[in-house]
Design an enzyme around this catalytic site. Structure first.
Site, mmCIF file in Angstrom:
data_model
loop_
_atom_site.group_PDB
_atom_site.id
_atom_site.type_symbol
_atom_site.label_atom_id
_atom_site.label_comp_id
_atom_site.label_asym_id
_atom_site.label_seq_id
_atom_site.Cartn_x
_atom_site.Cartn_y
_atom_site.Cartn_z
ATOM 1 N N GLY A 1 22.702 -14.032 -31.584
ATOM 2 C CA GLY A 1 23.970 -14.047 -32.308
ATOM 3 C C GLY A 1 24.170 -15.267 -33.189
ATOM 4 O O GLY A 1 25.277 -15.541 -33.640
ATOM 5 N N LYS B 1 27.181 -4.467 -27.721
ATOM 6 C CA LYS B 1 28.032 -5.513 -27.125
ATOM 7 C C LYS B 1 29.501 -5.083 -27.112
ATOM 8 O O LYS B 1 29.802 -3.925 -26.804
ATOM 9 C CB LYS B 1 27.826 -6.836 -27.874
ATOM 10 C CG LYS B 1 26.355 -7.244 -27.939
ATOM 11 C CD LYS B 1 26.161 -8.670 -28.325
ATOM 12 C CE LYS B 1 24.675 -8.968 -28.419
ATOM 13 N NZ LYS B 1 24.382 -10.359 -28.608
ATOM 14 N N ASN C 1 22.029 -3.025 -28.823
ATOM 15 C CA ASN C 1 23.078 -3.487 -27.909
ATOM 16 C C ASN C 1 24.357 -3.684 -28.726
ATOM 17 O O ASN C 1 24.470 -4.650 -29.473
ATOM 18 C CB ASN C 1 22.615 -4.813 -27.267
ATOM 19 C CG ASN C 1 23.676 -5.414 -26.367
ATOM 20 O OD1 ASN C 1 24.714 -4.801 -26.114
ATOM 21 N ND2 ASN C 1 23.413 -6.620 -25.882
ATOM 22 N N HIS D 1 21.244 -9.891 -19.252
ATOM 23 C CA HIS D 1 21.418 -10.328 -20.636
ATOM 24 C C HIS D 1 21.968 -11.752 -20.643
ATOM 25 O O HIS D 1 22.773 -12.128 -19.790
ATOM 26 C CB HIS D 1 22.376 -9.378 -21.369
ATOM 27 C CG HIS D 1 22.437 -9.677 -22.832
ATOM 28 N ND1 HIS D 1 23.228 -10.672 -23.354
ATOM 29 C CD2 HIS D 1 21.767 -9.147 -23.883
ATOM 30 C CE1 HIS D 1 23.045 -10.734 -24.663
ATOM 31 N NE2 HIS D 1 22.168 -9.817 -25.006
ATOM 32 N N SER E 1 18.812 -12.409 -33.139
ATOM 33 C CA SER E 1 18.962 -12.462 -34.602
ATOM 34 C C SER E 1 17.907 -11.635 -35.350
ATOM 35 O O SER E 1 17.417 -12.056 -36.406
ATOM 36 C CB SER E 1 18.969 -13.918 -35.089
ATOM 37 O OG SER E 1 20.102 -14.587 -34.571
ATOM 38 N N GLU F 1 14.521 -12.931 -24.944
ATOM 39 C CA GLU F 1 15.630 -13.249 -25.835
ATOM 40 C C GLU F 1 16.020 -14.715 -25.661
ATOM 41 O O GLU F 1 16.819 -15.053 -24.766
ATOM 42 C CB GLU F 1 16.840 -12.372 -25.509
ATOM 43 C CG GLU F 1 16.574 -10.899 -25.646
ATOM 44 C CD GLU F 1 17.869 -10.139 -25.892
ATOM 45 O OE1 GLU F 1 17.988 -9.520 -26.950
ATOM 46 O OE2 GLU F 1 18.759 -10.195 -25.030
ATOM 47 N N GLU G 1 24.150 -13.224 -22.293
ATOM 48 C CA GLU G 1 25.616 -13.382 -22.310
ATOM 49 C C GLU G 1 26.184 -13.206 -20.907
ATOM 50 O O GLU G 1 27.178 -13.839 -20.552
ATOM 51 C CB GLU G 1 26.232 -12.417 -23.332
ATOM 52 C CG GLU G 1 26.025 -12.937 -24.748
ATOM 53 C CD GLU G 1 25.984 -11.870 -25.823
ATOM 54 O OE1 GLU G 1 26.279 -10.702 -25.549
ATOM 55 O OE2 GLU G 1 25.640 -12.237 -26.977
HETATM 56 P P1 PGA Z 1 21.726 -10.482 -31.834
HETATM 57 O O1 PGA Z 1 21.777 -10.163 -30.272
HETATM 58 O O2 PGA Z 1 20.792 -9.482 -32.465
HETATM 59 O O3 PGA Z 1 23.147 -10.292 -32.313
HETATM 60 O O4 PGA Z 1 21.241 -11.878 -31.973
HETATM 61 C C1 PGA Z 1 20.627 -9.787 -29.580
HETATM 62 C C2 PGA Z 1 20.968 -9.484 -28.154
HETATM 63 O O5 PGA Z 1 21.867 -10.105 -27.600
HETATM 64 O O6 PGA Z 1 20.363 -8.593 -27.541
#
Ligand code: PGA
Length: 256
Positions: free
Chosen positions: A178, A15, A13, A100, A214, A172, A102
């Protein structure tokens, strides 16, 4: 044994980390590396909307699927600024991220909207990648399973799953995304087992499950070795060629 296919799922992803040029450069670089892993890994990339089409063209040549990070649920109409599942499909998309964290937390997307997006993705012929997970407070309050169950129910209850469409669910935990604070692999496995059973009950379809939050080159193998974890959904570490290749290498080493 429920591991349907021996392939490892590595989903990236990107982002909003990369601009148009950076996205294209990374897609080209990735396509040059693909021969080394093509039989062992199912890979998908979720680029930003602007670079979606050129990235999809480059990656489809090497059998890497792409998908949007977000979709709108109406196919076409007066919805300024939105992009529908159907529009992404017509641009070559294969998957779609749905729910997701976010989207849920930063953009206040509700369980109801997430369900609308799931149905739109299915109707457009995309493979949705359903994202679920609890916040830190919910985990500390002992509510992780309850919250994830509510998210799954909103997504899957009374849903007719299309034959032969893969059911992919990413666990997740919000607090791990993140932050550099990855979920303990044993804890992640416990949640995956819970989600696996719940999804089977709702749909009678076996889910492919991914861990996200992460994931880095130095911890990816710890997740992939767990029986219910078929792959990973990676944000930050997937948007840089070096760390993404390290993750691929680490995953491939488990196949030998
Ligand atoms: P990250 O994000 O690996 O930066 O923690 C994972 C995700 O949002 O799918």
């Amino acid at each position: 044994m429920f591991k349907q296919s021996p392939k490892i799922y590595l989903f990236a992803n990107w982002k909003m980390y990369l601009d148009y040029d950076e996205s294209n450069i990374l897609a080209h670089a990735l396509s040059g590396e693909v021969k080394k892993f093509k039989d062992a890994i199912t890979m998908a990339v979720f680029p930003g909307a602007l670079a979606f089409y050129p990235v999809t063209q480059v990656l489809s040549d090497v059998k890497i699927g792409t998908g949007p990070q977000n979709i709108y649920w109406v196919d076409k109409g007066g919805y300024s600024g939105e992009i529908s599942a159907e529009m992404y499909r017509s641009a070559g998309g294969k998957y779609a991220l749905v729910g997701h964290s976010e989207r849920r937390h930063l953009f206040k997307e509700t369980n109801h909207e997430t369900r609308e997006k799931l149905e739109a993705a299915l109707n457009a012929g995309l493979i949705p990648v359903l994202c679920v997970g609890e916040t830190l407070k919910e985990r500390k309050d002992g509510e992780a399973e309850k919250v994830v169950e509510i998210q799954l129910r909103a997504l899957l209850d009374n849903l007719k799953w299309p034959a032969k469409r893969e059911l992919i669910i990413a666990y997740e935990p919000v607090w791990a995304i993140g932050t550099g604070e990855a979920c303990d692999p044993g804890e992640a496995e416990k949640m995956h087992r819970f989600i696996y059973k719940a999804a089977l009950e709702f749909l009678k379809v076996e889910p492919v499950m991914l861990y996200g939050g992460s994931v880095r080159p130095n911890n990816v193998a710890d997740y992939l070795q767990k029986p219910h974890i078929r792959g990973v959904l990676v944000g930050g570490a997937s948007a840089k060629l070096e760390s993404w290749l390290e993750i691929i290498k680490s995953a491939l080493s488990l196949k030998q």
